[in-house]
Design a protein around this motif. Structure first.
Motif, PDB file in Angstrom:
ATOM      1  N   UNK A   8       0.884  -1.296  -0.065  1.00  0.00           N
ATOM      2  CA  UNK A   8      -0.112   0.072  -0.003  1.00  0.00           C
ATOM      3  C   UNK A   8       1.267   1.454  -0.075  1.00  0.00           C
ATOM      4  N   UNK A   9       0.854   1.498  -1.449  1.00  0.00           N
ATOM      5  CA  UNK A   9       2.396   3.028  -1.019  1.00  0.00           C
ATOM      6  C   UNK A   9       1.532   4.166  -1.745  1.00  0.00           C
ATOM      7  N   UNK A  10       0.441   3.965  -2.905  1.00  0.00           N
ATOM      8  CA  UNK A  10      -0.083   5.282  -3.319  1.00  0.00           C
ATOM      9  C   UNK A  10      -1.415   5.966  -2.177  1.00  0.00           C
ATOM     10  N   UNK A  11      -1.018   7.046  -2.061  1.00  0.00           N
ATOM     11  CA  UNK A  11      -1.772   7.259  -1.568  1.00  0.00           C
ATOM     12  C   UNK A  11      -3.224   8.189  -2.618  1.00  0.00           C
ATOM     13  N   UNK A  12      -4.114   8.259  -1.560  1.00  0.00           N
ATOM     14  CA  UNK A  12      -5.201   8.940  -2.356  1.00  0.00           C
ATOM     15  C   UNK A  12      -6.470   9.123  -1.387  1.00  0.00           C
ATOM     16  N   UNK A  13      -7.454  10.299  -1.379  1.00  0.00           N
ATOM     17  CA  UNK A  13      -8.386  10.557  -0.364  1.00  0.00           C
ATOM     18  C   UNK A  13      -8.092   9.809   1.467  1.00  0.00           C
ATOM     19  N   UNK A  14      -6.506  10.484   1.393  1.00  0.00           N
ATOM     20  CA  UNK A  14      -6.175  10.089   3.170  1.00  0.00           C
ATOM     21  C   UNK A  14      -6.218   8.976   4.007  1.00  0.00           C
ATOM     22  N   UNK A  15      -5.975   8.139   2.811  1.00  0.00           N
ATOM     23  CA  UNK A  15      -5.468   6.498   2.896  1.00  0.00           C
ATOM     24  C   UNK A  15      -4.845   6.078   1.681  1.00  0.00           C
ATOM     25  N   UNK A  16      -3.705   4.596   2.157  1.00  0.00           N
ATOM     26  CA  UNK A  16      -2.794   4.151   1.102  1.00  0.00           C
ATOM     27  C   UNK A  16      -3.775   2.424   0.835  1.00  0.00           C
ATOM     28  N   UNK A  17      -3.299   2.509  -0.613  1.00  0.00           N
ATOM     29  CA  UNK A  17      -3.341   1.700  -1.317  1.00  0.00           C
ATOM     30  C   UNK A  17      -3.550   1.226  -1.976  1.00  0.00           C
ATOM     31  N   UNK A  18      -3.240  -0.554  -2.083  1.00  0.00           N
ATOM     32  CA  UNK A  18      -2.176  -1.182  -3.073  1.00  0.00           C
ATOM     33  C   UNK A  18      -3.236  -1.679  -4.567  1.00  0.00           C
ATOM     34  N   UNK A  19      -2.438  -2.523  -5.011  1.00  0.00           N
ATOM     35  CA  UNK A  19      -3.808  -3.341  -6.287  1.00  0.00           C
ATOM     36  C   UNK A  19      -3.699  -4.529  -5.789  1.00  0.00           C
ATOM     37  N   UNK A  20      -4.360  -4.978  -6.163  1.00  0.00           N
ATOM     38  CA  UNK A  20      -5.015  -6.721  -6.475  1.00  0.00           C
ATOM     39  C   UNK A  20      -5.504  -7.456  -7.672  1.00  0.00           C
ATOM     40  N   UNK A  21      -4.328  -7.551  -8.320  1.00  0.00           N
ATOM     41  CA  UNK A  21      -4.150  -8.219  -9.531  1.00  0.00           C
ATOM     42  C   UNK A  21      -4.555 -10.214  -9.804  1.00  0.00           C
ATOM     43  N   UNK A  22      -4.538 -10.323 -10.936  1.00  0.00           N
ATOM     44  CA  UNK A  22      -4.693 -12.359 -11.205  1.00  0.00           C
ATOM     45  C   UNK A  22      -3.550 -12.307 -12.346  1.00  0.00           C
ATOM     46  N   UNK A  23      -2.490 -12.863 -12.446  1.00  0.00           N
ATOM     47  CA  UNK A  23      -1.986 -13.332 -13.152  1.00  0.00           C
ATOM     48  C   UNK A  23      -2.365 -14.385 -14.558  1.00  0.00           C
ATOM     49  N   UNK A  24      -3.378 -15.093 -13.411  1.00  0.00           N
ATOM     50  CA  UNK A  24      -4.361 -16.407 -14.593  1.00  0.00           C
ATOM     51  C   UNK A  24      -5.921 -15.956 -15.283  1.00  0.00           C
ATOM     52  N   UNK A  25      -6.996 -14.723 -14.872  1.00  0.00           N
ATOM     53  CA  UNK A  25      -8.206 -14.207 -15.175  1.00  0.00           C
ATOM     54  C   UNK A  25      -8.383 -13.555 -14.647  1.00  0.00           C
ATOM     55  N   UNK A  26      -9.820 -12.668 -14.974  1.00  0.00           N
ATOM     56  CA  UNK A  26     -10.585 -11.459 -14.505  1.00  0.00           C
ATOM     57  C   UNK A  26     -11.157 -12.413 -13.551  1.00  0.00           C
ATOM     58  N   UNK A  27     -12.075 -14.051 -14.017  1.00  0.00           N
ATOM     59  CA  UNK A  27     -12.914 -14.393 -13.138  1.00  0.00           C
ATOM     60  C   UNK A  27     -11.857 -14.590 -11.667  1.00  0.00           C
ATOM     61  N   UNK A  28     -11.263 -15.027 -11.643  1.00  0.00           N
ATOM     62  CA  UNK A  28     -10.422 -15.908 -10.448  1.00  0.00           C
ATOM     63  C   UNK A  28     -10.200 -14.957  -9.864  1.00  0.00           C
ATOM     64  N   UNK A  29      -9.993 -13.178 -10.005  1.00  0.00           N
ATOM     65  CA  UNK A  29      -9.323 -11.809  -9.753  1.00  0.00           C
ATOM     66  C   UNK A  29     -10.693 -11.567  -8.763  1.00  0.00           C
ATOM     67  N   UNK A  30     -11.591 -11.374 -10.026  1.00  0.00           N
ATOM     68  CA  UNK A  30     -13.235 -11.041  -9.383  1.00  0.00           C
ATOM     69  C   UNK A  30     -14.310 -12.203  -7.491  1.00  0.00           C
ATOM     70  N   UNK A  31     -13.278 -12.909  -8.752  1.00  0.00           N
ATOM     71  CA  UNK A  31     -14.414 -14.417  -6.678  1.00  0.00           C
ATOM     72  C   UNK A  31     -13.191 -13.831  -5.786  1.00  0.00           C
ATOM     73  N   UNK A  32     -11.950 -13.166  -6.229  1.00  0.00           N
ATOM     74  CA  UNK A  32     -10.951 -13.415  -4.538  1.00  0.00           C
ATOM     75  C   UNK A  32     -11.602 -12.044  -3.719  1.00  0.00           C
ATOM     76  N   UNK A  33     -11.522 -11.395  -4.924  1.00  0.00           N
ATOM     77  CA  UNK A  33     -11.780  -9.575  -4.354  1.00  0.00           C
ATOM     78  C   UNK A  33     -12.973  -9.978  -3.018  1.00  0.00           C
ATOM     79  N   UNK A  34     -14.069 -10.637  -4.451  1.00  0.00           N
ATOM     80  CA  UNK A  34     -15.352 -10.833  -2.885  1.00  0.00           C
ATOM     81  C   UNK A  34     -15.467 -11.461  -2.157  1.00  0.00           C
ATOM     82  N   UNK A  35     -14.812 -12.647  -1.623  1.00  0.00           N
ATOM     83  CA  UNK A  35     -14.022 -13.677  -0.791  1.00  0.00           C
ATOM     84  C   UNK A  35     -13.221 -12.449   0.222  1.00  0.00           C
ATOM     85  N   UNK A  36     -12.979 -11.559  -0.370  1.00  0.00           N
ATOM     86  CA  UNK A  36     -12.272 -10.627   0.576  1.00  0.00           C
ATOM     87  C   UNK A  36     -13.033  -9.599   1.419  1.00  0.00           C
ATOM     88  N   UNK A  37     -13.757  -9.247   0.597  1.00  0.00           N
ATOM     89  CA  UNK A  37     -14.948  -7.868   0.849  1.00  0.00           C
ATOM     90  C   UNK A  37     -14.859  -6.858   0.038  1.00  0.00           C
TER      91      UNK A  37
END
Length: 87
Positions: A8-37
């Motif tokens: 989390x190195x990107x400052x924006x709106x008073x918070x630090x942010x990370x990027x979450x990605x998949x090197x396999x598929x968008x479906x995998x990424x969306x499922x992981x993000x949903x499970x994470x809330x």
């Protein structure tokens, strides 16, 4: 399955942010993000922007911490990198 997260190195709106990605598929990424809330509105073309406070939870759930440059390179190598169009 590889879900990647950068520090989390990107400052924006008073918070630090990370990027979450998949090197396999968008479906995998969306499922992981949903499970994470992570809200769907956090999806930004080829990754999720997530608040830094999600970082430890994401790693505990199986995301692999990588440097930002590696995250982008792995998206490119997987053919999943989507560049934003300029105005």
């Amino acid at each position: 399955m590889t879900i990647l997260i950068d520090p989390p190195l990107v400052p924006w709106r008073g918070r630090m942010w990370s990027h979450l990605a998949s090197d396999e598929s968008y479906e995998e990424l969306h499922a992981f993000a949903e499970a994470l809330g992570v809200p769907k509105r956090g999806f930004d073309w080829d990754h999720y922007d997530i608040p830094g406070e999600y970082f430890d939870r994401a790693v505990a759930a199986g995301a692999v911490p990588v440097r930002s440059r590696e995250l982008v390179q792995r998206l490119i190598s997987a053919g999943l990198r989507r560049r934003k169009r300029s105005a």
